[in-house]
Design an enzyme around this catalytic site. Structure first.
Site, PDB file in Angstrom:
ATOM      1  CE  LYS A  84      -3.809   0.362   2.283  1.00  0.00           C
ATOM      2  NZ  LYS A  84      -5.142   0.203   1.201  1.00  0.00           N
TER       3      LYS A  84
HETATM    4  N1  PMP Z   1      -6.776  -3.333  -3.379  1.00  0.00           N
HETATM    5  C1  PMP Z   1      -6.452  -1.952  -3.008  1.00  0.00           C
HETATM    6  C2  PMP Z   1      -5.840  -1.395  -4.180  1.00  0.00           C
HETATM    7  C3  PMP Z   1      -6.705  -1.377  -1.803  1.00  0.00           C
HETATM    8  O1  PMP Z   1      -6.411  -0.253  -1.678  1.00  0.00           O
HETATM    9  C4  PMP Z   1      -7.193  -2.284  -0.845  1.00  0.00           C
HETATM   10  C5  PMP Z   1      -7.860  -1.702   0.561  1.00  0.00           C
HETATM   11  N2  PMP Z   1      -6.709  -1.830   1.351  1.00  0.00           N
HETATM   12  C6  PMP Z   1      -7.489  -3.735  -1.083  1.00  0.00           C
HETATM   13  C7  PMP Z   1      -7.070  -4.052  -2.434  1.00  0.00           C
HETATM   14  C8  PMP Z   1      -7.784  -4.659  -0.133  1.00  0.00           C
HETATM   15  O2  PMP Z   1      -7.152  -4.930   0.794  1.00  0.00           O
HETATM   16  P1  PMP Z   1      -7.315  -5.346   2.118  1.00  0.00           P
HETATM   17  O3  PMP Z   1      -8.388  -6.403   2.374  1.00  0.00           O
HETATM   18  O4  PMP Z   1      -6.013  -5.748   2.898  1.00  0.00           O
HETATM   19  O5  PMP Z   1      -7.941  -3.915   3.268  1.00  0.00           O
END
Ligand code: PMP
Length: 315
Positions: free
Chosen positions: A159
């Protein structure tokens, strides 16, 4: 949309009022997007006694991995990050649903866009948060004309702050064309993910999602869905998905910390399945919400239960 933040933030090694946790406009991270962040939810337990932080250890680990991609050096271990977050949840005293945003960034006022040797800081702030996408109605999704950034440009597996310009392009386009969320293809033309979420489809009874090598975030909700499916005897597959396979899917849903489990009603104007929430989506959604609210204890070890003494707001 301006969200009211909770009163306290962690900033430069200590807890201070959120309003005082400010950085310079010249900061490397502000100029070049050299930050890594996490998005974590805390859910009010059905008992009304705790805030249940979902998969805190996994989020802390992924945050520090994202930071490693940016060659960040911090004095914190994953358990330090967990302790800082749970302490702040207690101190903010909000006995309700919250969203927690830890953020590691390069604070130097420095002109060269480099990663090495310019120092790093951890900050954490949080806010009350309900549903980000509506869970009652289906989502309208649109395959974006913007590609998901490839791993050897900016890695999607972490991220990384600057990478979210890519998400913002796709989200604007989807909304301006009357949809709720974008589905991005990678540069190979395969399905990657949404602007802020991972994607699943169900075809012929098999729950299917793209692999990390399709340029997606290493999503924690995605991993949870795969684990719940395995335990429930739902067949699942992690493999590349073509755009037109989505047009033939019986069910599809987005998943992520923000969107939770949000079912998709149409893709590019084509109705998914019969246009209603499908049975596998329903099953996953129920299990997910029963888990985070503390009703279903099968995945109890995914929750960090924080007792939050209710305090009067400072503002
Ligand atoms: N893809 C992106 C681009 C995101 O920003 C997120 C949100 N964090 C997710 C997938 C989902 O990830 P997570 O389940 O770890 O929140």
């Amino acid at each position: 949309m301006h969200t009211k933040m909770l009163d306290f933030a962690f900033f430069e090694g200590q807890v201070i009022p959120f309003a005082d946790a400010n950085i310079s406009i010249g900061t490397h991270c502000v100029q070049y997007g050299t930050g890594a962040f996490a998005g974590i939810r805390g859910y009010l337990d059905d008992s009304g006694e705790t805030v249940n932080i979902f998969r805190l250890a996994d989020h802390a680990r992924r945050l520090l991995n994202s930071a490693r991609l940016l060659r960040m050096e911090l004095p914190y271990t994953p358990s330090d990050v967990e302790r800082i977050i749970t302490g702040l949840v207690e101190q903010n005293g909000h006995l309700g649903d919250i969203y927690i945003r830890p953020f590691i960034y390069k604070p130097a006022v420095q002109l060269t866009p480099r990663l090495r040797g310019i120092g790093d800081e951890l900050a954490v702030y949080m806010m009350p948060m309900g549903d980000y996408l509506s869970l009652d109605r289906g989502q309208k999704a649109l395959v974006s004309s913007w590609f998901r950034i490839p791993d050897n440009a900016i890695p999607s597996r972490g991220k990384l702050s600057g990478a979210y310009v890519n998400s913002a392009f796709a989200k604007d386009e989807a909304e301006e064309k009357g949809a709720d969320e974008a589905i991005m293809l990678n540069t190979m033309g395969k399905i990657a993910e949404g602007s802020g979420c991972n994607l699943f489809m169900v075809r012929n009874g098999v729950l299917t999602t793209p692999p990390f090598s399709s340029d997606i975030l290493e999503g924690i909700t995605r991993r949870s869905v795969l684990a719940m499916a395995a335990d429930a005897g739902i067949p699942s597959e992690v493999r590349e998905i073509d755009r037109t396979e989505l047009y033939l899917a019986d069910e599809a849903f987005f998943c992520g910390t923000g969107v939770q489990i949000a079912w998709i009603e149409s893709i590019d104007g084509r109705t998914v399945g019969n246009g209603a929430r499908g049975p596998i989506t329903q099953q996953v959604q129920t299990r997910f919400f029963d888990t985070v609210r503390g009703r279903d204890t099968m995945y109890g070890d995914w929750l960090t239960k924080v007792r939050v003494p209710e305090v009067a707001a400072v503002s």
